[in-house]
Design a protein around this motif. Structure first.
Motif, mmCIF file in Angstrom:
data_model
loop_
_atom_site.group_PDB
_atom_site.id
_atom_site.type_symbol
_atom_site.label_atom_id
_atom_site.label_comp_id
_atom_site.label_asym_id
_atom_site.label_seq_id
_atom_site.Cartn_x
_atom_site.Cartn_y
_atom_site.Cartn_z
ATOM 1 N N LYS A 88 -28.076 -3.457 49.567
ATOM 2 C CA LYS A 88 -29.232 -3.478 50.469
ATOM 3 C C LYS A 88 -29.724 -2.088 50.843
ATOM 4 N N ASN A 89 -28.833 -1.096 50.816
ATOM 5 C CA ASN A 89 -29.190 0.250 51.253
ATOM 6 C C ASN A 89 -28.562 1.259 50.303
ATOM 7 N N ILE A 90 -29.290 2.290 49.958
ATOM 8 C CA ILE A 90 -28.791 3.280 49.002
ATOM 9 C C ILE A 90 -27.495 3.933 49.488
ATOM 10 N N SER A 91 -27.292 4.021 50.783
ATOM 11 C CA SER A 91 -26.065 4.650 51.294
ATOM 12 C C SER A 91 -24.813 3.884 50.864
ATOM 13 N N GLU A 92 -24.945 2.580 50.594
ATOM 14 C CA GLU A 92 -23.795 1.770 50.183
ATOM 15 C C GLU A 92 -23.225 2.209 48.837
ATOM 16 N N ILE A 93 -24.046 2.826 48.002
ATOM 17 C CA ILE A 93 -23.584 3.220 46.672
ATOM 18 C C ILE A 93 -22.523 4.317 46.763
ATOM 19 N N TYR A 94 -22.583 5.123 47.791
ATOM 20 C CA TYR A 94 -21.592 6.184 47.944
ATOM 21 C C TYR A 94 -20.223 5.616 48.291
ATOM 22 N N LEU A 96 -19.092 3.082 46.964
ATOM 23 C CA LEU A 96 -18.608 2.540 45.692
ATOM 24 C C LEU A 96 -18.249 3.647 44.692
ATOM 25 N N GLY A 97 -18.161 4.886 45.153
ATOM 26 C CA GLY A 97 -17.704 5.974 44.300
ATOM 27 C C GLY A 97 -18.692 6.477 43.275
ATOM 28 N N ILE A 98 -19.969 6.394 43.549
ATOM 29 C CA ILE A 98 -20.967 6.812 42.560
ATOM 30 C C ILE A 98 -20.842 8.292 42.212
ATOM 31 N N GLU A 99 -20.462 9.130 43.162
ATOM 32 C CA GLU A 99 -20.366 10.564 42.880
ATOM 33 C C GLU A 99 -19.271 10.837 41.852
ATOM 34 N N GLU A 100 -18.122 10.193 42.000
ATOM 35 C CA GLU A 100 -17.038 10.347 41.024
ATOM 36 C C GLU A 100 -17.446 9.740 39.683
ATOM 37 N N ALA A 101 -18.079 8.580 39.741
ATOM 38 C CA ALA A 101 -18.481 7.883 38.518
ATOM 39 C C ALA A 101 -19.417 8.730 37.669
ATOM 40 N N LEU A 102 -20.316 9.452 38.296
ATOM 41 C CA LEU A 102 -21.326 10.218 37.565
ATOM 42 C C LEU A 102 -20.812 11.547 37.026
ATOM 43 N N THR A 103 -19.572 11.901 37.307
ATOM 44 C CA THR A 103 -19.070 13.203 36.858
ATOM 45 C C THR A 103 -18.802 13.208 35.361
ATOM 46 N N ALA A 104 -17.707 12.638 34.935
ATOM 47 C CA ALA A 104 -17.362 12.693 33.507
ATOM 48 C C ALA A 104 -16.910 11.322 33.024
ATOM 49 N N ASN A 105 -17.496 10.291 33.557
ATOM 50 C CA ASN A 105 -17.163 8.922 33.197
ATOM 51 C C ASN A 105 -18.364 8.271 32.524
ATOM 52 N N ILE A 118 -31.260 8.903 42.540
ATOM 53 C CA ILE A 118 -30.052 9.735 42.463
ATOM 54 C C ILE A 118 -29.425 9.753 41.068
ATOM 55 N N LEU A 119 -30.020 9.033 40.126
ATOM 56 C CA LEU A 119 -29.467 9.004 38.774
ATOM 57 C C LEU A 119 -29.827 10.286 38.025
ATOM 58 N N PRO A 120 -28.932 10.740 37.148
ATOM 59 C CA PRO A 120 -29.209 11.977 36.403
ATOM 60 C C PRO A 120 -30.379 11.824 35.445
#
Length: 143
Positions: A88-94, A96-105, A118-120
């Motif tokens: 429901k809110n973009i803040s919820e994605i954090y 769920l570990g989106i920052e770690e997910a977007l690193t080298a996964n 916020i997507l690359p």
């Protein structure tokens, strides 16, 4: 990831599986793929087939609809499979570990519209359109 951008017509599940094989043959750590389309368009089917190609056909791939996230081990990274339909809110994605997910996964994200900002820039977007009961049109583009 090097998959041809453009339009694909999928006439059945075999065509969808073949597209998933083509995608999985080109995936590398750090890739972010998004999947958009109406309910029943085949987003989860494609993601499931990609994960099975990467992790093995015996891998139990469950839809992350209720958990919002499933994580699978692959090579030296993880595959983060998000289903953001209930977000429901973009803040919820954090949470769920989106920052770690977007690193080298590898990230496979269904219903990405809420977090698009916020997507690359190198995100590969798959938009799936239902043509009829089995037939789908898939548009592939770089963000």
């Amino acid at each position: 990831m090097s998959i041809k951008t453009g339009e694909y017509i999928l006439y059945n599940e075999e065509d969808s599986t073949n597209l998933a094989i083509q995608i999985s043959n080109n995936i590398k750590p750090g890739d972010v793929l998004t999947f958009s389309g109406d309910l029943g368009a085949g987003k989860t089917f494609l993601c499931r087939q990609i994960i099975k190609q990467l992790c093995g056909s015996e891998t139990n791939v469950t839809s992350p609809t209720f958990n919002l996230l499933q994580i699978y081990d692959w090579k030296d990274c993880s595959i983060y499979h998000y289903d953001l339909y209930r977000l429901k809110n973009i803040s919820e994605i954090y949470e769920l570990g989106i920052e770690e997910a977007l690193t080298a996964n590898v990230c496979l994200i269904e219903w990405p519209e809420l977090i698009d900002a916020i997507l690359p820039n190198n995100t590969i977007a798959f938009s799936i359109e239902i043509i009829d009961y089995n037939k789908r049109r898939v548009f592939v583009k770089n963000k």
